[in-house]
Write an enzyme that holds these catalytic residues in place. Structure first.
Site, PDB file in Angstrom:
ATOM      1  N   HIS A 102       7.437  20.323   8.210  1.00 37.75           N
ATOM      2  CA  HIS A 102       7.875  19.966   9.557  1.00 37.75           C
ATOM      3  C   HIS A 102       6.762  20.203  10.566  1.00 37.75           C
ATOM      4  O   HIS A 102       5.776  20.878  10.272  1.00 37.75           O
ATOM      5  CB  HIS A 102       9.101  20.798   9.949  1.00 37.75           C
ATOM      6  CG  HIS A 102       8.792  22.264  10.087  1.00 37.75           C
ATOM      7  ND1 HIS A 102       8.603  23.087   8.997  1.00 37.75           N
ATOM      8  CD2 HIS A 102       8.621  23.053  11.189  1.00 37.75           C
ATOM      9  CE1 HIS A 102       8.332  24.312   9.414  1.00 37.75           C
ATOM     10  NE2 HIS A 102       8.335  24.317  10.742  1.00 37.75           N
ATOM     11  N   ASP A 104       6.651  21.885  14.401  1.00 37.10           N
ATOM     12  CA  ASP A 104       7.537  22.700  15.228  1.00 37.10           C
ATOM     13  C   ASP A 104       8.077  21.906  16.417  1.00 37.10           C
ATOM     14  O   ASP A 104       7.331  21.218  17.121  1.00 37.10           O
ATOM     15  CB  ASP A 104       6.784  23.934  15.745  1.00 37.10           C
ATOM     16  CG  ASP A 104       6.565  24.966  14.653  1.00 37.10           C
ATOM     17  OD1 ASP A 104       7.320  24.963  13.664  1.00 37.10           O
ATOM     18  OD2 ASP A 104       5.625  25.772  14.800  1.00 37.10           O
ATOM     19  N   HIS A 254       3.591  21.763   8.561  1.00 36.02           N
ATOM     20  CA  HIS A 254       3.410  22.999   7.822  1.00 36.02           C
ATOM     21  C   HIS A 254       4.710  23.375   7.122  1.00 36.02           C
ATOM     22  O   HIS A 254       5.781  22.834   7.424  1.00 36.02           O
ATOM     23  CB  HIS A 254       2.926  24.138   8.724  1.00 36.02           C
ATOM     24  CG  HIS A 254       3.864  24.484   9.832  1.00 36.02           C
ATOM     25  ND1 HIS A 254       3.956  23.746  10.997  1.00 36.02           N
ATOM     26  CD2 HIS A 254       4.767  25.492   9.968  1.00 36.02           C
ATOM     27  CE1 HIS A 254       4.862  24.274  11.793  1.00 36.02           C
ATOM     28  NE2 HIS A 254       5.374  25.335  11.190  1.00 36.02           N
ATOM     29  N   ARG A 270       5.840  34.778  16.655  1.00 34.86           N
ATOM     30  CA  ARG A 270       5.334  33.452  17.039  1.00 34.86           C
ATOM     31  C   ARG A 270       5.595  33.169  18.503  1.00 34.86           C
ATOM     32  O   ARG A 270       6.709  33.384  19.004  1.00 34.86           O
ATOM     33  CB  ARG A 270       5.996  32.354  16.200  1.00 34.86           C
ATOM     34  CG  ARG A 270       5.281  30.999  16.306  1.00 34.86           C
ATOM     35  CD  ARG A 270       6.051  29.910  15.610  1.00 34.86           C
ATOM     36  NE  ARG A 270       7.098  29.351  16.467  1.00 34.86           N
ATOM     37  CZ  ARG A 270       8.070  28.564  16.023  1.00 34.86           C
ATOM     38  NH1 ARG A 270       8.167  28.279  14.745  1.00 34.86           N
ATOM     39  NH2 ARG A 270       8.966  28.088  16.865  1.00 34.86           N
TER      40      ARG A 270
END
Length: 280
Positions: A102, A104, A254, A270
């Site tokens: 995907h 993000d 990723h 993150r």
């Protein structure tokens, strides 16, 4: 700025930069240029407080808050926690997140620009993250396929992904679903800073390709996803504690990989850099 190639098509390591220290505008501009060229940047051996992580991330743009507010468990809502750890019986982070290919936040009308992931605790084995260059994937397609998909559009659905990936959890709230309606993006997007083209597909979150018969659309999406993650486009990152990884979601996909989550702890923080443009 000294750099070291991570793979032939994606990623460089930047050596000798302390992300906890003040960074000049010139250095930020150089890192931005490297990100535009290589899509993934690695800074190893960092020692960051949560506030320093946020301050470093803001050099690249404004930050966004994740819709899954139950995993914003630090003192800073800008930090989304990925972890298998529980404290007082409560998960401190989202576990088994991103175990599909995907980009993000592709499910937003204006998807995010980048992500900055900091490794606080890493298992000694497993839990690698795979990155694929969508620029390289597009450029490797034959001209006939490029012409076929150049102006197609696809539906990105966070609710559809969540229901598939986390069927054993509490469903999204009405407010979370309202904040993440399905959106339509091009299958091939133009990088807003370089003008370079890339594929913009993905597993699970990309629900369907429009304007094609359903069977043909599903087969085409499967073909493009399989092509996009071919070995020649992929870098496998083996995490070390103190790694700080920055990537451009406008031209990469990723995927997280499993690890022994009974034997080992994992805590990753993150931040997410706000996008400024709809994909075109």
């Amino acid at each position: 700025m000294e750099i070291k190639e991570l793979s032939p098509v994606i990623g460089v390591e930047i050596l000798g930069v302390d992300a906890s220290a003040p960074i000049s505008d010139a250095m930020v501009a150089e890192m931005r240029d490297l990100l535009n060229t290589h899509s993934v940047l690695l800074l190893r051996g960092q020692n960051l407080t949560e506030a320093q992580h946020i301050a470093f991330s803001r050099h690249f743009g404004d930050l966004q808050i994740h819709v899954l507010t139950q995993y914003l468990t630090t003192a800073h809502p800008e930090i989304y926690v990925l972890s298998n750890v529980k404290e007082a019986g409560r998960s401190i982070g989202n576990h088994k997140e991103g175990w599909n290919w995907h980009s993000d936040w592709s499910y937003l009308e204006i998807p995010c620009f980048g992500s900055v992931l900091y490794a606080r605790e890493c298992p000694p084995e497993g839990a690698d993250t795979l990155f694929s260059s969508m620029h390289a994937a597009w450029e490797a397609l034959d001209p006939e396929m490029q012409a076929k998909i150049r102006h197609l559009k696809a539906v990105h659905s966070y609710a559809g992904y969540y229901d598939k990936a986390f069927g054993d959890r509490e469903p999204l709230t009405d407010a979370q679903r309202a904040a993440t309606p399905d959106v339509v993006h091009p299958v091939v997007r133009t990088h807003p800073e370089t003008g370079r083209l890339s594929l913009y597909v993905g597993e699970d979150i990309v629900k369907e390709i429009l304007d094609l018969p359903a069977d043909e659309a599903a087969a085409l999406l499967a073909t493009l996803n399989a092509h996009a993650i071919s070995d020649e486009f992929v870098y496998r990152h083996k995490w070390q504690e103190g790694d700080l990884l920055i990537w451009d979601n406008r031209c990469t996909m990723h995927k997280a990989t499993p690890y022994d989550d009974v034997k080992y702890r994992r805590i990753m923080h993150r931040t997410t850099i706000k996008g400024t443009d709809r994909p075109v």
